[in-house]
Design an enzyme around this catalytic site. Structure first.
Site, PDB file in Angstrom:
ATOM      1  N   ASP A  33     -12.818   6.143  75.202  1.00  0.00           N
ATOM      2  CA  ASP A  33     -11.960   6.719  74.017  1.00  0.00           C
ATOM      3  C   ASP A  33     -12.785   7.017  72.648  1.00  0.00           C
ATOM      4  O   ASP A  33     -13.869   6.596  72.435  1.00  0.00           O
ATOM      5  CB  ASP A  33     -10.957   5.722  73.722  1.00  0.00           C
ATOM      6  CG  ASP A  33     -11.548   4.238  73.476  1.00  0.00           C
ATOM      7  OD1 ASP A  33     -12.785   3.780  73.523  1.00  0.00           O
ATOM      8  OD2 ASP A  33     -10.841   3.259  73.716  1.00  0.00           O
ATOM      9  N   ASN A  63      -4.006  -7.317  72.162  1.00  0.00           N
ATOM     10  CA  ASN A  63      -2.502  -6.943  72.567  1.00  0.00           C
ATOM     11  C   ASN A  63      -2.510  -6.481  74.157  1.00  0.00           C
ATOM     12  O   ASN A  63      -1.456  -6.081  74.472  1.00  0.00           O
ATOM     13  CB  ASN A  63      -1.957  -5.991  71.638  1.00  0.00           C
ATOM     14  CG  ASN A  63      -2.712  -4.501  71.963  1.00  0.00           C
ATOM     15  OD1 ASN A  63      -3.679  -4.574  72.566  1.00  0.00           O
ATOM     16  ND2 ASN A  63      -2.173  -3.431  71.014  1.00  0.00           N
ATOM     17  N   GLU A 107      -2.092   1.603  74.792  1.00  0.00           N
ATOM     18  CA  GLU A 107      -1.588   0.476  73.861  1.00  0.00           C
ATOM     19  C   GLU A 107      -0.259   0.048  74.747  1.00  0.00           C
ATOM     20  O   GLU A 107       0.438   0.859  75.384  1.00  0.00           O
ATOM     21  CB  GLU A 107      -1.174   1.164  72.538  1.00  0.00           C
ATOM     22  CG  GLU A 107      -2.347   1.566  71.768  1.00  0.00           C
ATOM     23  CD  GLU A 107      -3.066   0.419  71.037  1.00  0.00           C
ATOM     24  OE1 GLU A 107      -3.419  -0.563  71.645  1.00  0.00           O
ATOM     25  OE2 GLU A 107      -3.185   0.382  69.995  1.00  0.00           O
ATOM     26  N   HIS A 167      -4.652  -3.875  75.413  1.00  0.00           N
ATOM     27  CA  HIS A 167      -4.911  -2.627  75.635  1.00  0.00           C
ATOM     28  C   HIS A 167      -6.086  -2.534  76.621  1.00  0.00           C
ATOM     29  O   HIS A 167      -7.107  -3.509  76.180  1.00  0.00           O
ATOM     30  CB  HIS A 167      -4.799  -1.648  74.376  1.00  0.00           C
ATOM     31  CG  HIS A 167      -5.973  -2.049  73.468  1.00  0.00           C
ATOM     32  ND1 HIS A 167      -5.865  -1.480  72.215  1.00  0.00           N
ATOM     33  CD2 HIS A 167      -7.275  -2.462  73.460  1.00  0.00           C
ATOM     34  CE1 HIS A 167      -7.021  -2.056  71.705  1.00  0.00           C
ATOM     35  NE2 HIS A 167      -7.855  -2.361  72.416  1.00  0.00           N
TER      36      HIS A 167
HETATM   37  P1  PGA Z   1     -13.579  -6.219  71.141  1.00  0.00           P
HETATM   38  O1  PGA Z   1     -12.279  -5.021  71.320  1.00  0.00           O
HETATM   39  O2  PGA Z   1     -14.552  -6.095  72.292  1.00  0.00           O
HETATM   40  O3  PGA Z   1     -13.907  -5.726  69.813  1.00  0.00           O
HETATM   41  O4  PGA Z   1     -12.705  -7.340  71.166  1.00  0.00           O
HETATM   42  C1  PGA Z   1     -11.986  -5.091  72.850  1.00  0.00           C
HETATM   43  C2  PGA Z   1     -10.887  -3.978  72.836  1.00  0.00           C
HETATM   44  O5  PGA Z   1      -9.882  -3.741  71.837  1.00  0.00           O
HETATM   45  O6  PGA Z   1     -10.587  -3.390  73.823  1.00  0.00           O
END
Ligand code: PGA
Length: 256
Positions: free
Chosen positions: A66, A134, A141, A136
């Protein structure tokens, strides 16, 4: 589905890095699906260390999940810049073999189509994933319906809150992103989701609950035939016996 639990994130990362190294040395043209965020930073550091010890990545193709809409590739918070800083700049992957969506594309729909064509031409051998608080994966999302292919997504309040740590000026924080879709992620030959820290325990448990729900996009990984959750003990702390029985995973503990 496999679950590997290690005492620390460092030990878990050594395990994942060894798998990635083995793929890179085994395959003539390996395609890695890569993620950004805090979670894979140690993995990239380990791959850079392997490179300094002689591992070549010149034959590797990488495809990132992404990118923020509206950020130039050289913006310090862009995911292209993150990948350059943590991996690409330090290894011998030719730039043309590294792919991140273009967040500045004038026609976002065309950019999504271009990315899908890229994915079709370069099937991913191993997809590395983190997981948002959350649930994702990429920027897919939680929503009533999830999209299968590369698309533009409006980030949820929870994701914006999680991202705020990287944006000293909230006014410039992007509200939208381009992300690979769920089906594209699930088409990878193998998937490794890494999650570290107690703050991931609740969502890791939800993702492994034995039910699949668009409210927890990572739960769709349960339908993949070669997925491994690589966790530290803190992130695994919510996984009690009932969860293990419901989804029948293979849980292995690698302690010190
Ligand atoms: P993080 O984010 O590795 O910074 O915890 C993971 C994500 O949001 O996919």
């Amino acid at each position: 589905m496999k679950i590997r639990v290690f005492a620390t994130a460092e030990l878990a990362t050594v395990y994942v890095a060894a798998l990635v190294e083995s793929l890179i040395t085994r395959e003539p043209h390996p395609v890695l699906g890569l993620a950004t965020g805090a979670t894979p930073i140690l993995l990239y550091r380990q791959l850079v260390a392997f490179h300094r010890q002689g591992l070549s990545l010149a034959h590797v193709t990488t495809i990132n999940l992404d990118e923020y809409v509206g950020l130039a590739p050289d913006h310090p918070q862009s995911y292209r810049a993150f990948m350059e800083a943590h991996l690409f700049r330090h290894v011998d992957i030719p730039a043309a073999q590294t792919h991140v969506p273009n967040g500045l594309a004038p026609d976002l729909a065309a950019e999504c189509a271009r990315y899908d064509a890229l994915l079709a031409a370069h099937p991913i051998d191993l997809q590395i994933l983190g997981i948002g608080p959350n649930g994702h994966i990429g920027f897919n999302e939680p929503e009533g319906a999830l999209k299968t292919r590369t698309h533009v997504v409006t980030l949820t309040a929870e994701t914006l809150a999680a991202n705020a740590r990287f944006f000293p000026d909230p006014a410039v924080m992007p509200r939208q992103a381009i992300t690979m879709g769920l089906e594209s992620i699930l088409q990878a030959r193998a998937i490794i989701l890494m999650a570290f820290g107690a703050e991931k325990a609740r969502i890791v448990k939800a993702a492994l609950s034995g039910e699949v729900s668009t409210a927890v996009p990572a739960s769709f990984l349960q339908m993949h035939s070669d997925v491994t959750f690589v966790l530290d003990e803190a992130a695994a702390s919510g996984l009690g016996a009932p969860v293990a029985e419901a989804s029948a995973p293979l849980v292995e503990h690698f302690s010190r």
